[in-house]
Design a protein around this motif. Structure first.
Motif, PDB file in Angstrom:
ATOM      1  N   ASP A 175     -12.518  -3.959   1.488  1.00  0.00           N
ATOM      2  CA  ASP A 175     -11.534  -4.623   0.638  1.00  0.00           C
ATOM      3  C   ASP A 175     -12.091  -5.907   0.023  1.00  0.00           C
ATOM      4  O   ASP A 175     -12.762  -6.697   0.701  1.00  0.00           O
ATOM      5  CB  ASP A 175     -10.270  -4.959   1.457  1.00  0.00           C
ATOM      6  CG  ASP A 175      -9.492  -3.701   1.807  1.00  0.00           C
ATOM      7  OD1 ASP A 175      -9.532  -2.739   1.008  1.00  0.00           O
ATOM      8  OD2 ASP A 175      -8.853  -3.680   2.877  1.00  0.00           O
ATOM      9  N   GLU A 192      -4.363  10.585   5.298  1.00  0.00           N
ATOM     10  CA  GLU A 192      -5.107   9.934   6.376  1.00  0.00           C
ATOM     11  C   GLU A 192      -5.882   8.738   5.808  1.00  0.00           C
ATOM     12  O   GLU A 192      -6.140   8.664   4.602  1.00  0.00           O
ATOM     13  CB  GLU A 192      -6.133  10.905   6.995  1.00  0.00           C
ATOM     14  CG  GLU A 192      -5.544  12.150   7.624  1.00  0.00           C
ATOM     15  CD  GLU A 192      -5.425  13.309   6.647  1.00  0.00           C
ATOM     16  OE1 GLU A 192      -5.473  13.084   5.411  1.00  0.00           O
ATOM     17  OE2 GLU A 192      -5.245  14.453   7.126  1.00  0.00           O
ATOM     18  N   THR A 193      -6.267   7.826   6.681  1.00  0.00           N
ATOM     19  CA  THR A 193      -7.222   6.787   6.296  1.00  0.00           C
ATOM     20  C   THR A 193      -8.469   6.983   7.142  1.00  0.00           C
ATOM     21  O   THR A 193      -8.372   7.103   8.367  1.00  0.00           O
ATOM     22  CB  THR A 193      -6.636   5.379   6.512  1.00  0.00           C
ATOM     23  OG1 THR A 193      -5.388   5.288   5.816  1.00  0.00           O
ATOM     24  CG2 THR A 193      -7.575   4.301   5.962  1.00  0.00           C
ATOM     25  N   ASN A 242      -8.461   3.157  -3.994  1.00  0.00           N
ATOM     26  CA  ASN A 242      -8.544   3.140  -2.524  1.00  0.00           C
ATOM     27  C   ASN A 242      -9.026   4.461  -1.938  1.00  0.00           C
ATOM     28  O   ASN A 242      -9.304   4.539  -0.746  1.00  0.00           O
ATOM     29  CB  ASN A 242      -7.157   2.864  -1.911  1.00  0.00           C
ATOM     30  CG  ASN A 242      -6.794   1.401  -1.954  1.00  0.00           C
ATOM     31  OD1 ASN A 242      -7.642   0.562  -2.224  1.00  0.00           O
ATOM     32  ND2 ASN A 242      -5.523   1.103  -1.703  1.00  0.00           N
ATOM     33  N   ILE A 296       0.884  -1.178   0.000  1.00  0.00           N
ATOM     34  CA  ILE A 296       0.000   0.000   0.000  1.00  0.00           C
ATOM     35  C   ILE A 296       0.918   1.224   0.000  1.00  0.00           C
ATOM     36  O   ILE A 296       1.098   1.894   1.003  1.00  0.00           O
ATOM     37  CB  ILE A 296      -0.948  -0.016   1.227  1.00  0.00           C
ATOM     38  CG1 ILE A 296      -1.653  -1.369   1.365  1.00  0.00           C
ATOM     39  CG2 ILE A 296      -1.967   1.141   1.131  1.00  0.00           C
ATOM     40  CD1 ILE A 296      -2.571  -1.759   0.215  1.00  0.00           C
ATOM     41  N   ARG A 348       4.921   7.454   0.416  1.00  0.00           N
ATOM     42  CA  ARG A 348       3.985   6.994   1.456  1.00  0.00           C
ATOM     43  C   ARG A 348       4.018   5.476   1.367  1.00  0.00           C
ATOM     44  O   ARG A 348       3.702   4.900   0.320  1.00  0.00           O
ATOM     45  CB  ARG A 348       2.583   7.516   1.199  1.00  0.00           C
ATOM     46  CG  ARG A 348       1.536   7.042   2.252  1.00  0.00           C
ATOM     47  CD  ARG A 348       0.187   7.683   1.941  1.00  0.00           C
ATOM     48  NE  ARG A 348      -0.828   7.459   2.959  1.00  0.00           N
ATOM     49  CZ  ARG A 348      -1.754   6.495   2.908  1.00  0.00           C
ATOM     50  NH1 ARG A 348      -1.769   5.626   1.906  1.00  0.00           N
ATOM     51  NH2 ARG A 348      -2.646   6.388   3.864  1.00  0.00           N
ATOM     52  N   TRP A 390      -8.696  -3.336  11.055  1.00  0.00           N
ATOM     53  CA  TRP A 390     -10.129  -3.056  10.908  1.00  0.00           C
ATOM     54  C   TRP A 390     -10.837  -4.306  10.422  1.00  0.00           C
ATOM     55  O   TRP A 390     -10.238  -5.196   9.825  1.00  0.00           O
ATOM     56  CB  TRP A 390     -10.378  -1.880   9.971  1.00  0.00           C
ATOM     57  CG  TRP A 390     -10.065  -2.130   8.524  1.00  0.00           C
ATOM     58  CD1 TRP A 390     -10.911  -2.603   7.560  1.00  0.00           C
ATOM     59  CD2 TRP A 390      -8.804  -1.897   7.866  1.00  0.00           C
ATOM     60  NE1 TRP A 390     -10.261  -2.685   6.351  1.00  0.00           N
ATOM     61  CE2 TRP A 390      -8.968  -2.262   6.513  1.00  0.00           C
ATOM     62  CE3 TRP A 390      -7.560  -1.417   8.290  1.00  0.00           C
ATOM     63  CZ2 TRP A 390      -7.923  -2.159   5.578  1.00  0.00           C
ATOM     64  CZ3 TRP A 390      -6.533  -1.331   7.370  1.00  0.00           C
ATOM     65  CH2 TRP A 390      -6.731  -1.700   6.037  1.00  0.00           C
ATOM     66  N   HIS A 441     -13.696   1.978   4.413  1.00  0.00           N
ATOM     67  CA  HIS A 441     -12.571   2.877   4.628  1.00  0.00           C
ATOM     68  C   HIS A 441     -12.176   3.515   3.299  1.00  0.00           C
ATOM     69  O   HIS A 441     -12.585   3.061   2.235  1.00  0.00           O
ATOM     70  CB  HIS A 441     -11.370   2.144   5.253  1.00  0.00           C
ATOM     71  CG  HIS A 441     -10.833   1.030   4.394  1.00  0.00           C
ATOM     72  ND1 HIS A 441     -11.387  -0.229   4.374  1.00  0.00           N
ATOM     73  CD2 HIS A 441      -9.805   0.985   3.515  1.00  0.00           C
ATOM     74  CE1 HIS A 441     -10.721  -0.999   3.531  1.00  0.00           C
ATOM     75  NE2 HIS A 441      -9.754  -0.286   2.984  1.00  0.00           N
ATOM     76  N   ARG A 442     -11.395   4.585   3.400  1.00  0.00           N
ATOM     77  CA  ARG A 442     -10.827   5.202   2.196  1.00  0.00           C
ATOM     78  C   ARG A 442      -9.554   5.933   2.571  1.00  0.00           C
ATOM     79  O   ARG A 442      -9.404   6.429   3.695  1.00  0.00           O
ATOM     80  CB  ARG A 442     -11.809   6.171   1.532  1.00  0.00           C
ATOM     81  CG  ARG A 442     -12.110   7.397   2.342  1.00  0.00           C
ATOM     82  CD  ARG A 442     -12.895   8.426   1.529  1.00  0.00           C
ATOM     83  NE  ARG A 442     -13.199   9.588   2.365  1.00  0.00           N
ATOM     84  CZ  ARG A 442     -13.826  10.675   1.936  1.00  0.00           C
ATOM     85  NH1 ARG A 442     -14.233  10.754   0.684  1.00  0.00           N
ATOM     86  NH2 ARG A 442     -14.062  11.684   2.755  1.00  0.00           N
ATOM     87  N   LEU A 456      -2.901  -2.856   8.725  1.00  0.00           N
ATOM     88  CA  LEU A 456      -2.105  -1.914   7.936  1.00  0.00           C
ATOM     89  C   LEU A 456      -1.066  -1.253   8.842  1.00  0.00           C
ATOM     90  O   LEU A 456      -1.412  -0.708   9.894  1.00  0.00           O
ATOM     91  CB  LEU A 456      -3.053  -0.874   7.319  1.00  0.00           C
ATOM     92  CG  LEU A 456      -2.538   0.047   6.225  1.00  0.00           C
ATOM     93  CD1 LEU A 456      -1.976  -0.728   5.034  1.00  0.00           C
ATOM     94  CD2 LEU A 456      -3.685   0.960   5.743  1.00  0.00           C
ATOM     95  N   ARG A 463       0.207  -4.073   4.157  1.00  0.00           N
ATOM     96  CA  ARG A 463      -1.069  -4.616   4.630  1.00  0.00           C
ATOM     97  C   ARG A 463      -1.113  -6.128   4.551  1.00  0.00           C
ATOM     98  O   ARG A 463      -0.764  -6.715   3.519  1.00  0.00           O
ATOM     99  CB  ARG A 463      -2.228  -4.050   3.807  1.00  0.00           C
ATOM    100  CG  ARG A 463      -3.584  -4.297   4.456  1.00  0.00           C
ATOM    101  CD  ARG A 463      -4.714  -3.896   3.538  1.00  0.00           C
ATOM    102  NE  ARG A 463      -4.937  -4.924   2.549  1.00  0.00           N
ATOM    103  CZ  ARG A 463      -5.611  -4.742   1.408  1.00  0.00           C
ATOM    104  NH1 ARG A 463      -6.097  -3.569   1.098  1.00  0.00           N
ATOM    105  NH2 ARG A 463      -5.781  -5.747   0.577  1.00  0.00           N
ATOM    106  N   HIS A 472     -14.697   2.124   0.454  1.00  0.00           N
ATOM    107  CA  HIS A 472     -14.814   0.727   0.029  1.00  0.00           C
ATOM    108  C   HIS A 472     -14.582  -0.212   1.201  1.00  0.00           C
ATOM    109  O   HIS A 472     -14.106   0.192   2.272  1.00  0.00           O
ATOM    110  CB  HIS A 472     -13.801   0.402  -1.071  1.00  0.00           C
ATOM    111  CG  HIS A 472     -12.363   0.476  -0.595  1.00  0.00           C
ATOM    112  ND1 HIS A 472     -11.694   1.672  -0.396  1.00  0.00           N
ATOM    113  CD2 HIS A 472     -11.477  -0.495  -0.252  1.00  0.00           C
ATOM    114  CE1 HIS A 472     -10.471   1.429   0.019  1.00  0.00           C
ATOM    115  NE2 HIS A 472     -10.306   0.115   0.134  1.00  0.00           N
TER     116      HIS A 472
HETATM  117  C1  OGA Z   1      -6.120  -0.411   2.138  1.00  0.00           C
HETATM  118  C2  OGA Z   1      -6.598   0.948   1.836  1.00  0.00           C
HETATM  119  C3  OGA Z   1      -6.155   3.290   2.215  1.00  0.00           C
HETATM  120  C4  OGA Z   1      -4.960   4.109   2.540  1.00  0.00           C
HETATM  121  O1  OGA Z   1      -4.969  -0.555   2.566  1.00  0.00           O
HETATM  122  O2  OGA Z   1      -6.911  -1.359   1.977  1.00  0.00           O
HETATM  123  O3  OGA Z   1      -7.653   1.118   1.292  1.00  0.00           O
HETATM  124  O4  OGA Z   1      -5.123   5.121   3.227  1.00  0.00           O
HETATM  125  N1  OGA Z   1      -5.783   1.935   2.220  1.00  0.00           N
HETATM  126  O5  OGA Z   1      -3.864   3.753   2.104  1.00  0.00           O
END
Ligand code: OGA
Ligand code: MN
Length: 296
Positions: free
Chosen positions: A116, A144-145, A110, A87, A278, A260, A267-268, A129, A282, A114
């Motif tokens: 996963d 941010e996530t 991403n 990721i 970055r 999660w 999440h996004r 993650l 995961r 969504h």
């Molecule tokens: C993921 C994802 C979002 C991010 O790892 O499944 O959607 O912030 N990551 O990298």
């Protein structure tokens, strides 16, 4: 070892202290982590330093691990372990990918809300993650996530709406979700390898016995309805489920490990400085059966 929980909200997101995840954990700790997942859906551990093998080994204690769409592709890869999803915005030579790089554009999917791998016939359970490199702030976001609580979103619907949704089946399709951001250049063979999958719209979360909306950017339409009606229903439900009262935004620090539950959250990722590295890693655990076999 005693886990210390610091909940962010009464039933959604908790920080967890008191455990070093790079070392094998005992069964008491593991079941305390499962209890926390079942209640809070999102767990945040700070100051962890796991290499990829340690992340794989920790995650494997929670279920069989997925090999994701990107790791399943032939060719060189930046990370060695196929169960560790890359990721990041880095290429095989650890350089930041060009803005027009196909893999970068694919991974921008991403940024849509969504869950996963909901396009797989048997989808996934936990995402784990781990933050290795975090970019500096940018005008459009800091990478941010965000996580949305799909049990609270279901609970907040009026009863007649719940009843009308409970037995609906949704077709999930990764080509639909990527098409929404204009990404259509899939490698040869991938369309055939990842056909759409039907999933229940409302799932019963086994660990809490609470119902959850199972939404995702991959969710295309309602099986048996005109496509347009289904898409419009999904737009309404996504708008409902991602209101601020259901959303937690995680600002990453290097060493954070976030777990999660994909069965009851969306999440996004948020935008970040695109010319800066970055790097998150995961691991993802697989479910054992189709959502169609699960009563709502
Ligand atoms: C993921 C994802 C979002 C991010 O790892 O499944 O959607 O912030 N990551 O990298
Ligand atoms: Mn994701």
């Amino acid at each position: 070892m005693t886990l210390e929980l610091r909940p962010v909200r009464p039933d959604f997101v908790t920080e967890v202290d008191g455990v070093d995840l790079s070392r094998p954990i005992d069964n008491t700790t593991k079941s305390a982590i499962w209890d926390a997942i079942d209640r809070y859906s999102v767990l945040v551990f700070h100051d962890q330093r796991l290499n990829d093998a340690q992340l794989r080994d920790f995650a494997a204690g929670f279920g069989p691990l997925e090999i994701g769409r990107s790791a399943a592709r032939p060719g060189r890869r930046r990370l060695e372990i196929p169960q560790i999803g890359d990721i990041s915005n880095l290429n095989e030579d650890h350089q930041v990918r060009d803005l027009h790089d196909r893999r970068r554009l694919d991974s921008l999917g991403n940024r849509l809300w969504h869950t996963d791998a909901s396009y797989m016939p048997v989808p996934v359970v936990l995402g784990l993650l781990h933050a290795v490199t975090i970019p500096p702030p940018s005008p459009f976001g800091n990478g941010e996530t965000e996580f949305a609580d799909m049990r609270a979103a279901y609970d907040a619907l009026p009863d007649p709406t719940k009843a009308a949704l409970d037995d609906l089946v949704i077709e999930h399709d990764v080509f639909w979700s990527r098409g929404q951001i204009g990404f259509t250049e899939f490698p040869p063979g991938e369309r055939e390898q990842y056909p759409p999958s039907p999933q229940r719209l409302v799932r019963l979360h086994p660990g809490s016995k609470r119902k959850a909306l199972y939404l995702s950017a991959h969710a295309s339409h309602v099986v048996g309805w005109p496509v347009a009606d289904g898409r419009l229903l999904l737009v309404d439900l996504n708008t409902h489920a991602t209101q601020p009262q259901f959303v937690y935004s995680h600002t990453w620090r290097v060493g954070d490990l976030v777990i999660w539950d994909n069965r009851c959250t969306m999440h996004r990722g948020r935008p970040h400085a695109e010319d800066q590295a970055r790097d998150l890693r995961r691991a993802t655990t697989l479910d054992t059966g189709s959502t169609l076999e699960q009563a709502a």
